[in-house]
Motif scaffolding. Structure first.
Motif, mmCIF file in Angstrom:
data_model
loop_
_atom_site.group_PDB
_atom_site.id
_atom_site.type_symbol
_atom_site.label_atom_id
_atom_site.label_comp_id
_atom_site.label_asym_id
_atom_site.label_seq_id
_atom_site.Cartn_x
_atom_site.Cartn_y
_atom_site.Cartn_z
ATOM 1 N N VAL A 289 37.815 31.594 42.939
ATOM 2 C CA VAL A 289 37.439 32.184 41.644
ATOM 3 C C VAL A 289 38.622 32.349 40.701
ATOM 4 O O VAL A 289 38.438 32.607 39.510
ATOM 5 C CB VAL A 289 36.751 33.558 41.839
ATOM 6 N N GLY A 290 39.852 32.234 41.212
ATOM 7 C CA GLY A 290 41.025 32.459 40.378
ATOM 8 C C GLY A 290 41.688 33.783 40.679
ATOM 9 O O GLY A 290 41.366 34.453 41.661
ATOM 10 N N ASP A 291 42.622 34.180 39.815
ATOM 11 C CA ASP A 291 43.449 35.361 40.052
ATOM 12 C C ASP A 291 43.457 36.219 38.786
ATOM 13 O O ASP A 291 43.893 35.773 37.718
ATOM 14 C CB ASP A 291 44.876 34.933 40.410
ATOM 15 N N ALA B 289 36.552 35.912 47.982
ATOM 16 C CA ALA B 289 36.960 35.346 46.700
ATOM 17 C C ALA B 289 38.439 34.985 46.754
ATOM 18 O O ALA B 289 39.296 35.865 46.816
ATOM 19 C CB ALA B 289 36.693 36.337 45.574
ATOM 20 N N LEU B 290 38.750 33.708 46.735
ATOM 21 C CA LEU B 290 40.126 33.225 46.831
ATOM 22 C C LEU B 290 40.631 32.798 45.466
ATOM 23 O O LEU B 290 39.858 32.537 44.542
ATOM 24 C CB LEU B 290 40.201 32.064 47.817
ATOM 25 N N ALA B 291 41.962 32.708 45.350
ATOM 26 C CA ALA B 291 42.569 32.405 44.061
ATOM 27 C C ALA B 291 42.824 30.926 43.842
ATOM 28 O O ALA B 291 42.787 30.441 42.714
ATOM 29 C CB ALA B 291 43.889 33.179 43.904
ATOM 30 N N HIS B 292 43.101 30.193 44.921
ATOM 31 C CA HIS B 292 43.564 28.812 44.760
ATOM 32 C C HIS B 292 42.939 27.915 45.822
ATOM 33 O O HIS B 292 42.615 28.363 46.930
ATOM 34 C CB HIS B 292 45.093 28.761 44.864
ATOM 35 N N ASP B 293 42.805 26.651 45.479
ATOM 36 C CA ASP B 293 42.275 25.678 46.446
ATOM 37 C C ASP B 293 43.140 25.601 47.702
ATOM 38 O O ASP B 293 42.627 25.310 48.795
ATOM 39 C CB ASP B 293 42.193 24.295 45.803
ATOM 40 N N ASP B 294 44.453 25.842 47.555
ATOM 41 C CA ASP B 294 45.334 25.836 48.724
ATOM 42 C C ASP B 294 44.925 26.904 49.734
ATOM 43 O O ASP B 294 45.084 26.717 50.949
ATOM 44 C CB ASP B 294 46.788 26.081 48.303
ATOM 45 N N ASP B 295 44.424 28.047 49.234
ATOM 46 C CA ASP B 295 43.974 29.106 50.134
ATOM 47 C C ASP B 295 42.775 28.641 50.952
ATOM 48 O O ASP B 295 42.637 28.974 52.134
ATOM 49 C CB ASP B 295 43.598 30.358 49.333
#
Length: 410
Positions: A175-177, A151-157
């Motif tokens: 999914v967000g932060d 589950a990542l926070a940002h599209d950049d990740d």
């Protein structure tokens, strides 16, 4: 697991056999360090009231886990020893770190343990340095991708992952932060947090934040601490609080940290304990003195002037929002008075530019709980509860400490 004597030797009893609620989905929360446990709270809280799910905890091997047992005791959850966890089948495993996950049985959901994927791996960890948490050495065991979902926070990740570990792209999801959403939800309550902290009208809270490691503010605290004590005069309306990454506490111990700060500072700066929730302090702060740690990055959300105390460029992901923040925020000068530098940071603060950096923390602002709960229940293969998950404001903090506490560890 309990062991008793029987006629044919020891009888090992599984504590699950005494459960009052049976046939629950078994979820294991893997806590490597205090930070990882705190980061996972906003995830396993989404499962809190579901009678179909039983959440358990375990402490995984890690160099920075001395404070984990205290954390787990405070949670009052069911704690499995690591030796039991690695021999048990689970319906879902939650983790914010990588060490030992290949030994566990069940689908693993990984989450980041900080904001912005800032730090680079240590030079000796792989043939070439990669972004912490996004390289093959963090996500693979041999030729196998260990997590079932990341589950990542940002599209950049996601874009970074495509460069550093493309094998994990099929299991990655933005999914967000959670911390971003909790802080954003709490910003309108700033005055409530300030009153709870014990700040009087007109007092200016200077939050000093340090990550861990040789590139951190604390690594240069012998020069910064005397300035905090002598230049930020309470008579002039300044209140200070020192926030150290829990890994600093785990690496050195509370007694040693207090001893260093008393001796080097010849006084006391209020020291926030690692178990305390730092987020309300950030919402209530008037200034932030910080390095490349996550706290400083989250400060970009808060309309609070930031002064960079230290930035070790060679150890930081050049594509990260932390690098962008270091290019924008003024840097601490060793020769000019601190009050003047704080005033400079306030007078030159550009809200839109800092909010642009904050936008790089989460691609799904306000939607973490919705997205994460959907992912959790998909992995558990059961339907979600029939209500929308809500984002709660942060709890009111305890009053600011007035001095370092004497004696042993917190």
């Amino acid at each position: 697991m309990a062991t008793v004597s029987g006629p044919s030797g020891p009888v090992i009893r599984d504590p699950g056999q005494w459960a009052t609620l049976s046939d629950c989905k078994k979820v294991l929360v893997v806590v490597h360090t205090l930070v990882y446990g705190q980061r996972l709270e906003d995830v396993f809280e989404l499962l809190r009231s579901d009678l179909r799910i039983h959440v358990m905890f375990t402490m995984a091997p890690h160099a920075f886990n001395p404070r984990v047992l205290r954390y787990l005791e405070a949670l009052d959850g069911q704690v499995l020893p690591w030796s039991k966890a690695v021999t048990t089948e689970f319906d879902l495993i939650l983790a914010a770190g990588s060490q030992g996950l290949e030994q566990l049985h069940g689908p693993v959901l990984r989450v980041p343990h900080g904001a912005g994927h800032t730090k680079l791996s240590r030079p000796g960890d792989a043939p070439s340095r990669t972004v912490g948490g996004l390289g093959r050495n963090y996500l693979m065991w041999g030729d196998r991708v260990v997590p079932a979902a990341y589950a990542l926070a940002h599209d950049d990740d996601l874009a970074q992952l495509s460069r550093t570990c493309p094998e994990a792209l099929p299991i990655a999801e933005v999914v967000g932060d959670a911390t971003y959403d909790r802080i954003a939800r709490s910003l309108p309550l700033r005055e409530d947090y300030r009153r709870a902290l014990g700040l009087r009208d007109g007092e200016k809270l200077v939050l000093v934040s340090s990550t861990w490691g040789t590139g951190s503010s604390f690594n240069r605290m012998e020069s910064l601490l005397p300035r905090l004590l002598t230049e930020l005069d309470p008579v002039a309306g300044y209140r200070t609080a020192l926030l150290l990454h829990p890994n600093v506490w785990s690496g050195h111990g509370g007694w040693q940290i207090r001893a260093w700060l008393r001796e080097n500072g010849q006084g006391a700066v209020p020291l926030v304990t690692p178990e305390a929730d730092w987020r309300p302090l950030l919402v209530g702060a008037d200034f932030v003195l910080g390095d490349h740690g996550s706290v400083t990055l989250y400060a970009s959300m808060c309309d609070v002037p930031i002064v960079m105390t230290r930035f070790p460029g060679q150890g930081v992901n050049p594509r990260s929002p932390a690098t962008a923040l270091a290019s924008l925020a003024p840097a601490l000068s060793p020769t000019h008075p601190l009050p003047r530098q704080l005033a400079y940071a306030r007078d030159h603060y550009e809200s839109r530019a800092y909010h642009g950096i904050a936008d790089r923390i989460s691609s799904e602002p306000g939607r973490f709980n919705r997205n994460m709960r959907k992912l959790l229940y998909r992995l558990l293969r059961i339907g979600e509860p029939a209500h929308e998950p809500s984002t709660r404001p942060l709890p009111l903090p305890e009053p600011l400490p007035t001095a370092l506490v004497s004696g042993g560890d917190v």
